[in-house]
Design a protein around this motif. Structure first.
Motif, PDB file in Angstrom:
ATOM      1  N   PRO A   1       0.850  -1.185   0.000  1.00  0.00           N
ATOM      2  CA  PRO A   1       0.000   0.000   0.000  1.00  0.00           C
ATOM      3  C   PRO A   1       0.893   1.246   0.000  1.00  0.00           C
ATOM      4  N   VAL A   2       0.632   2.187  -0.908  1.00  0.00           N
ATOM      5  CA  VAL A   2       1.438   3.414  -0.993  1.00  0.00           C
ATOM      6  C   VAL A   2       0.531   4.620  -1.173  1.00  0.00           C
ATOM      7  N   ASP A   3       0.893   5.708  -0.508  1.00  0.00           N
ATOM      8  CA  ASP A   3       0.133   6.951  -0.620  1.00  0.00           C
ATOM      9  C   ASP A   3       0.640   7.840  -1.743  1.00  0.00           C
ATOM     10  N   GLU A   4       1.802   7.536  -2.282  1.00  0.00           N
ATOM     11  CA  GLU A   4       2.379   8.340  -3.351  1.00  0.00           C
ATOM     12  C   GLU A   4       3.104   7.411  -4.321  1.00  0.00           C
ATOM     13  N   PRO A   5       3.457   7.898  -5.500  1.00  0.00           N
ATOM     14  CA  PRO A   5       4.145   7.025  -6.462  1.00  0.00           C
ATOM     15  C   PRO A   5       5.392   6.397  -5.847  1.00  0.00           C
ATOM     16  N   ALA A   6       5.511   5.100  -5.994  1.00  0.00           N
ATOM     17  CA  ALA A   6       6.631   4.355  -5.436  1.00  0.00           C
ATOM     18  C   ALA A   6       6.770   3.048  -6.194  1.00  0.00           C
ATOM     19  N   THR A   7       7.853   2.357  -5.944  1.00  0.00           N
ATOM     20  CA  THR A   7       8.050   1.030  -6.513  1.00  0.00           C
ATOM     21  C   THR A   7       8.388   0.079  -5.372  1.00  0.00           C
ATOM     22  N   PRO A   8       7.973  -1.185  -5.466  1.00  0.00           N
ATOM     23  CA  PRO A   8       8.243  -2.128  -4.374  1.00  0.00           C
ATOM     24  C   PRO A   8       9.730  -2.405  -4.225  1.00  0.00           C
ATOM     25  N   GLN A   9      10.139  -2.650  -3.002  1.00  0.00           N
ATOM     26  CA  GLN A   9      11.543  -2.919  -2.698  1.00  0.00           C
ATOM     27  C   GLN A   9      11.817  -4.395  -2.486  1.00  0.00           C
ATOM     28  N   GLU A  10      10.796  -5.181  -2.216  1.00  0.00           N
ATOM     29  CA  GLU A  10      10.959  -6.593  -1.898  1.00  0.00           C
ATOM     30  C   GLU A  10      11.149  -7.430  -3.160  1.00  0.00           C
ATOM     31  N   PRO A  11      11.954  -8.488  -3.087  1.00  0.00           N
ATOM     32  CA  PRO A  11      12.064  -9.405  -4.224  1.00  0.00           C
ATOM     33  C   PRO A  11      10.810 -10.246  -4.360  1.00  0.00           C
ATOM     34  N   GLY A  12      10.616 -10.827  -5.495  1.00  0.00           N
ATOM     35  CA  GLY A  12       9.468 -11.700  -5.719  1.00  0.00           C
ATOM     36  C   GLY A  12       9.030 -11.617  -7.175  1.00  0.00           C
ATOM     37  N   ASP A  13       8.217 -12.569  -7.587  1.00  0.00           N
ATOM     38  CA  ASP A  13       7.780 -12.627  -8.975  1.00  0.00           C
ATOM     39  C   ASP A  13       6.566 -11.759  -9.255  1.00  0.00           C
ATOM     40  N   PHE A  14       5.720 -11.531  -8.234  1.00  0.00           N
ATOM     41  CA  PHE A  14       4.474 -10.799  -8.424  1.00  0.00           C
ATOM     42  C   PHE A  14       4.357  -9.689  -7.384  1.00  0.00           C
ATOM     43  N   HIS A  15       4.106  -8.479  -7.867  1.00  0.00           N
ATOM     44  CA  HIS A  15       3.953  -7.329  -6.980  1.00  0.00           C
ATOM     45  C   HIS A  15       2.683  -6.581  -7.344  1.00  0.00           C
ATOM     46  N   CYS A  16       2.035  -6.058  -6.327  1.00  0.00           N
ATOM     47  CA  CYS A  16       0.866  -5.216  -6.537  1.00  0.00           C
ATOM     48  C   CYS A  16       1.007  -3.999  -5.644  1.00  0.00           C
ATOM     49  N   LEU A  17       0.968  -2.829  -6.243  1.00  0.00           N
ATOM     50  CA  LEU A  17       0.960  -1.595  -5.473  1.00  0.00           C
ATOM     51  C   LEU A  17      -0.476  -1.121  -5.385  1.00  0.00           C
TER      52      LEU A  17
ATOM     53  N   ARG B   1      10.366   2.103 -15.175  1.00  0.00           N
ATOM     54  CA  ARG B   1      11.372   1.263 -14.518  1.00  0.00           C
ATOM     55  C   ARG B   1      11.506  -0.094 -15.205  1.00  0.00           C
ATOM     56  N   ASP B   2      10.414  -0.584 -15.789  1.00  0.00           N
ATOM     57  CA  ASP B   2      10.377  -1.866 -16.487  1.00  0.00           C
ATOM     58  C   ASP B   2      10.995  -2.990 -15.647  1.00  0.00           C
ATOM     59  N   PRO B   3      10.410  -3.257 -14.470  1.00  0.00           N
ATOM     60  CA  PRO B   3      10.986  -4.272 -13.583  1.00  0.00           C
ATOM     61  C   PRO B   3      10.881  -5.675 -14.178  1.00  0.00           C
ATOM     62  N   ASP B   4      11.666  -6.596 -13.628  1.00  0.00           N
ATOM     63  CA  ASP B   4      11.707  -7.964 -14.141  1.00  0.00           C
ATOM     64  C   ASP B   4      10.730  -8.877 -13.410  1.00  0.00           C
ATOM     65  N   TYR B   5       9.658  -8.329 -12.880  1.00  0.00           N
ATOM     66  CA  TYR B   5       8.607  -9.110 -12.258  1.00  0.00           C
ATOM     67  C   TYR B   5       7.262  -8.641 -12.797  1.00  0.00           C
ATOM     68  N   GLU B   6       6.258  -9.495 -12.641  1.00  0.00           N
ATOM     69  CA  GLU B   6       4.910  -9.095 -13.038  1.00  0.00           C
ATOM     70  C   GLU B   6       4.357  -8.164 -11.969  1.00  0.00           C
ATOM     71  N   TRP B   7       3.616  -7.157 -12.404  1.00  0.00           N
ATOM     72  CA  TRP B   7       3.084  -6.198 -11.455  1.00  0.00           C
ATOM     73  C   TRP B   7       1.686  -5.752 -11.846  1.00  0.00           C
ATOM     74  N   ALA B   8       1.015  -5.187 -10.861  1.00  0.00           N
ATOM     75  CA  ALA B   8      -0.288  -4.563 -11.076  1.00  0.00           C
ATOM     76  C   ALA B   8      -0.392  -3.382 -10.121  1.00  0.00           C
ATOM     77  N   VAL B   9      -1.234  -2.437 -10.501  1.00  0.00           N
ATOM     78  CA  VAL B   9      -1.533  -1.298  -9.642  1.00  0.00           C
ATOM     79  C   VAL B   9      -3.037  -1.293  -9.422  1.00  0.00           C
ATOM     80  N   ILE B  10      -3.442  -1.187  -8.171  1.00  0.00           N
ATOM     81  CA  ILE B  10      -4.861  -1.061  -7.852  1.00  0.00           C
ATOM     82  C   ILE B  10      -5.095   0.350  -7.337  1.00  0.00           C
TER      83      ILE B  10
END
Length: 105
Positions: A43-59, A76-85
């Motif tokens: 959960p983020v209140d402002e634009p950010a990118t996740p810091q934790e490793p892993g294959d799937f991230h959702c901000l 940033r084009d990270p090497d994991y799958e991501w989604a933003v809600i």
């Protein structure tokens, strides 16, 4: 990064629980698991990118920040799958997946 508000984290947890995930809290981060898939939820209140490793991230952020968060991830084009809600105050939400993401669960 701004301090994460409790309501945003609670809304993120409720969304993933409603989707059938088992959700665990780890500080301000959430870990959602369903079948073989583990999603690191931030959960983020402002634009950010996740810091934790892993294959799937959702901000998870407020709707008015969702476009900025998505654009930052695309650049940033990270090497994991991501989604933003993007969540509205009333609980409605919209999901934006990474381009070409395989979102089958």
């Amino acid at each position: 990064m701004a301090t994460v508000t409790t309501p945003l984290a609670e809304k993120a947890e409720a969304i993933f629980t409603d989707l059938g995930y088992v959700v665990e809290r780890d500080g301000r981060e959430l870990r959602a698991q369903r079948k073989w898939r583990i999603v690191n939820v931030t959960p983020v209140d402002e634009p950010a990118t996740p810091q934790e490793p892993g294959d799937f991230h959702c901000l998870v952020t407020w709707q008015e920040q969702a476009s900025a968060v998505r654009e930052r991830l695309e650049r940033r084009d990270p090497d994991y799958e991501w989604a933003v809600i993007g969540i509205e105050e009333n609980g409605d939400y919209e999901v934006c997946h990474a381009p070409d993401a395989d979102v089958s669960a």
